[in-house]
Design a protein around this motif. Structure first.
Motif, PDB file in Angstrom:
ATOM      1  N   ASP A  10      57.862 -10.085  54.144  1.00  0.00           N
ATOM      2  CA  ASP A  10      57.519 -11.225  53.396  1.00  0.00           C
ATOM      3  C   ASP A  10      57.073 -12.346  54.611  1.00  0.00           C
ATOM      4  O   ASP A  10      56.118 -13.034  54.290  1.00  0.00           O
ATOM      5  CB  ASP A  10      58.178 -11.786  52.300  1.00  0.00           C
ATOM      6  CG  ASP A  10      58.008 -11.085  51.151  1.00  0.00           C
ATOM      7  OD1 ASP A  10      57.292 -10.065  50.910  1.00  0.00           O
ATOM      8  OD2 ASP A  10      58.908 -11.192  50.139  1.00  0.00           O
ATOM      9  N   ASN A  66      61.980 -20.008  44.092  1.00  0.00           N
ATOM     10  CA  ASN A  66      61.650 -18.563  43.597  1.00  0.00           C
ATOM     11  C   ASN A  66      60.497 -17.865  44.531  1.00  0.00           C
ATOM     12  O   ASN A  66      59.763 -18.590  44.847  1.00  0.00           O
ATOM     13  CB  ASN A  66      60.978 -18.692  42.021  1.00  0.00           C
ATOM     14  CG  ASN A  66      61.987 -19.159  41.243  1.00  0.00           C
ATOM     15  OD1 ASN A  66      63.225 -18.704  41.073  1.00  0.00           O
ATOM     16  ND2 ASN A  66      61.531 -20.028  40.144  1.00  0.00           N
ATOM     17  N   PRO A  67      61.103 -16.427  44.672  1.00  0.00           N
ATOM     18  CA  PRO A  67      59.889 -15.855  45.695  1.00  0.00           C
ATOM     19  C   PRO A  67      58.263 -15.994  45.160  1.00  0.00           C
ATOM     20  O   PRO A  67      58.166 -15.913  43.669  1.00  0.00           O
ATOM     21  CB  PRO A  67      60.267 -14.228  45.307  1.00  0.00           C
ATOM     22  CG  PRO A  67      61.945 -14.461  45.027  1.00  0.00           C
ATOM     23  CD  PRO A  67      61.985 -15.609  44.316  1.00  0.00           C
ATOM     24  N   GLY A  68      57.542 -16.242  46.047  1.00  0.00           N
ATOM     25  CA  GLY A  68      56.070 -16.384  45.785  1.00  0.00           C
ATOM     26  C   GLY A  68      55.700 -18.100  45.481  1.00  0.00           C
ATOM     27  O   GLY A  68      54.614 -18.332  45.471  1.00  0.00           O
ATOM     28  N   ASP A  69      56.940 -18.967  45.062  1.00  0.00           N
ATOM     29  CA  ASP A  69      56.390 -20.427  45.023  1.00  0.00           C
ATOM     30  C   ASP A  69      55.677 -20.789  46.267  1.00  0.00           C
ATOM     31  O   ASP A  69      56.055 -20.375  47.601  1.00  0.00           O
ATOM     32  CB  ASP A  69      57.638 -20.984  44.940  1.00  0.00           C
ATOM     33  CG  ASP A  69      58.139 -20.804  43.513  1.00  0.00           C
ATOM     34  OD1 ASP A  69      57.773 -20.253  42.551  1.00  0.00           O
ATOM     35  OD2 ASP A  69      59.289 -21.533  43.052  1.00  0.00           O
ATOM     36  N   LYS A 113      60.710 -13.265  49.426  1.00  0.00           N
ATOM     37  CA  LYS A 113      61.496 -12.257  48.464  1.00  0.00           C
ATOM     38  C   LYS A 113      62.541 -11.486  49.582  1.00  0.00           C
ATOM     39  O   LYS A 113      63.607 -11.490  49.411  1.00  0.00           O
ATOM     40  CB  LYS A 113      60.769 -11.434  47.570  1.00  0.00           C
ATOM     41  CG  LYS A 113      61.688 -10.513  46.734  1.00  0.00           C
ATOM     42  CD  LYS A 113      61.154  -9.745  45.538  1.00  0.00           C
ATOM     43  CE  LYS A 113      62.337  -9.096  44.969  1.00  0.00           C
ATOM     44  NZ  LYS A 113      61.493  -7.989  44.043  1.00  0.00           N
ATOM     45  N   THR A 122      56.038  -7.967  50.000  1.00  0.00           N
ATOM     46  CA  THR A 122      56.361  -7.434  48.461  1.00  0.00           C
ATOM     47  C   THR A 122      55.283  -7.762  47.461  1.00  0.00           C
ATOM     48  O   THR A 122      54.302  -8.617  47.874  1.00  0.00           O
ATOM     49  CB  THR A 122      57.858  -7.999  48.029  1.00  0.00           C
ATOM     50  OG1 THR A 122      57.530  -9.573  47.931  1.00  0.00           O
ATOM     51  CG2 THR A 122      58.937  -7.758  49.038  1.00  0.00           C
ATOM     52  N   GLU A 123      55.494  -7.145  46.544  1.00  0.00           N
ATOM     53  CA  GLU A 123      54.528  -7.159  45.486  1.00  0.00           C
ATOM     54  C   GLU A 123      54.308  -8.900  44.889  1.00  0.00           C
ATOM     55  O   GLU A 123      53.354  -9.294  44.829  1.00  0.00           O
ATOM     56  CB  GLU A 123      54.368  -6.324  44.247  1.00  0.00           C
ATOM     57  CG  GLU A 123      53.594  -6.371  43.336  1.00  0.00           C
ATOM     58  CD  GLU A 123      53.793  -5.487  41.969  1.00  0.00           C
ATOM     59  OE1 GLU A 123      53.536  -5.719  40.797  1.00  0.00           O
ATOM     60  OE2 GLU A 123      54.524  -4.393  42.299  1.00  0.00           O
ATOM     61  N   GLU A 124      55.442  -9.605  44.853  1.00  0.00           N
ATOM     62  CA  GLU A 124      55.288 -10.640  44.258  1.00  0.00           C
ATOM     63  C   GLU A 124      54.820 -11.891  45.401  1.00  0.00           C
ATOM     64  O   GLU A 124      53.809 -12.759  44.921  1.00  0.00           O
ATOM     65  CB  GLU A 124      56.667 -11.422  44.113  1.00  0.00           C
ATOM     66  CG  GLU A 124      57.624 -10.722  42.735  1.00  0.00           C
ATOM     67  CD  GLU A 124      58.366  -9.425  43.311  1.00  0.00           C
ATOM     68  OE1 GLU A 124      58.217  -8.698  44.130  1.00  0.00           O
ATOM     69  OE2 GLU A 124      59.627  -9.353  42.806  1.00  0.00           O
ATOM     70  N   ILE A 125      55.185 -11.323  46.468  1.00  0.00           N
ATOM     71  CA  ILE A 125      54.534 -12.166  47.640  1.00  0.00           C
ATOM     72  C   ILE A 125      53.038 -11.934  47.865  1.00  0.00           C
ATOM     73  O   ILE A 125      52.299 -12.915  48.065  1.00  0.00           O
ATOM     74  CB  ILE A 125      55.229 -12.211  49.013  1.00  0.00           C
ATOM     75  CG1 ILE A 125      56.672 -12.642  48.719  1.00  0.00           C
ATOM     76  CG2 ILE A 125      54.525 -12.954  50.234  1.00  0.00           C
ATOM     77  CD1 ILE A 125      57.040 -13.857  47.863  1.00  0.00           C
ATOM     78  N   MET A 127      50.947 -11.080  45.639  1.00  0.00           N
ATOM     79  CA  MET A 127      50.279 -11.636  44.290  1.00  0.00           C
ATOM     80  C   MET A 127      50.009 -13.345  44.426  1.00  0.00           C
ATOM     81  O   MET A 127      48.898 -13.822  44.396  1.00  0.00           O
ATOM     82  CB  MET A 127      51.084 -11.510  43.135  1.00  0.00           C
ATOM     83  CG  MET A 127      50.931  -9.976  42.547  1.00  0.00           C
ATOM     84  SD  MET A 127      51.660  -9.759  41.411  1.00  0.00           S
ATOM     85  CE  MET A 127      51.351 -11.044  40.082  1.00  0.00           C
ATOM     86  N   ALA A 128      51.218 -13.944  45.137  1.00  0.00           N
ATOM     87  CA  ALA A 128      51.121 -15.228  45.290  1.00  0.00           C
ATOM     88  C   ALA A 128      50.080 -15.682  46.455  1.00  0.00           C
ATOM     89  O   ALA A 128      49.320 -16.651  46.471  1.00  0.00           O
ATOM     90  CB  ALA A 128      52.432 -15.649  45.910  1.00  0.00           C
TER      91      ALA A 128
END
Length: 141
Positions: A10, A66-69, A113, A122-125, A127-128
């Protein structure tokens, strides 16, 4: 300008965003995308030569959220966030750029994350980051 180490999961979100923007928006005399990797200081001459009105710096940073914030970080808060994979502190980098210039610098932090060794976010990051790209496209396109 995207900043970060693409080999540390990330932490590479800044360069990831720049690649996405370069693939979707054409650079012109009013728009320049810089992949600063872990050495944004290598681009100070180019930035000063271009004389921008604004410089947006995007990087992963530990903000205890939170991850992606995604958050716009005030330069005075740099000491309170974790940015550690760069050869020069971003605080010093921004202070150097501000010397004898009058453009606005906006720092955007994205909470990571994972900073493990991996060649993609990562998927969350991701997406953000993709959401951030959409927002930027809406502003500049």
């Amino acid at each position: 300008m995207g900043v970060g180490n693409e080999l540390k999961c990330d932490d590479g979100v800044g360069p990831y965003i720049i690649r996405r923007l370069k693939g979707e928006i054409i650079e012109n005399e009013n728009l320049l995308f810089i992949d600063g990797q872990t050495v944004p200081e290598n681009f100070t001459g180019k930035i000063r030569k271009e004389k921008p009105t604004h410089l947006i710096i995007v990087d992963a940073c530990l903000m205890d959220s939170n991850p992606g914030d995604i958050k716009i970080v005030d330069k005075d808060d740099f000491v309170n966030i974790g940015i550690s994979t760069h050869s020069m502190s971003l605080s010093f980098f921004v202070k150097y750029l501000e010397k004898d210039t009058d453009f606005k610098i906006i720092f955007v932090g994205i909470e990571p994350k994972s900073m493990d060794y991996k060649d993609r976010p990562t998927e969350e990051i991701a997406m953000a980051a993709n959401e951030f790209v959409k927002i930027l496209k809406g502003i500049i396109a």
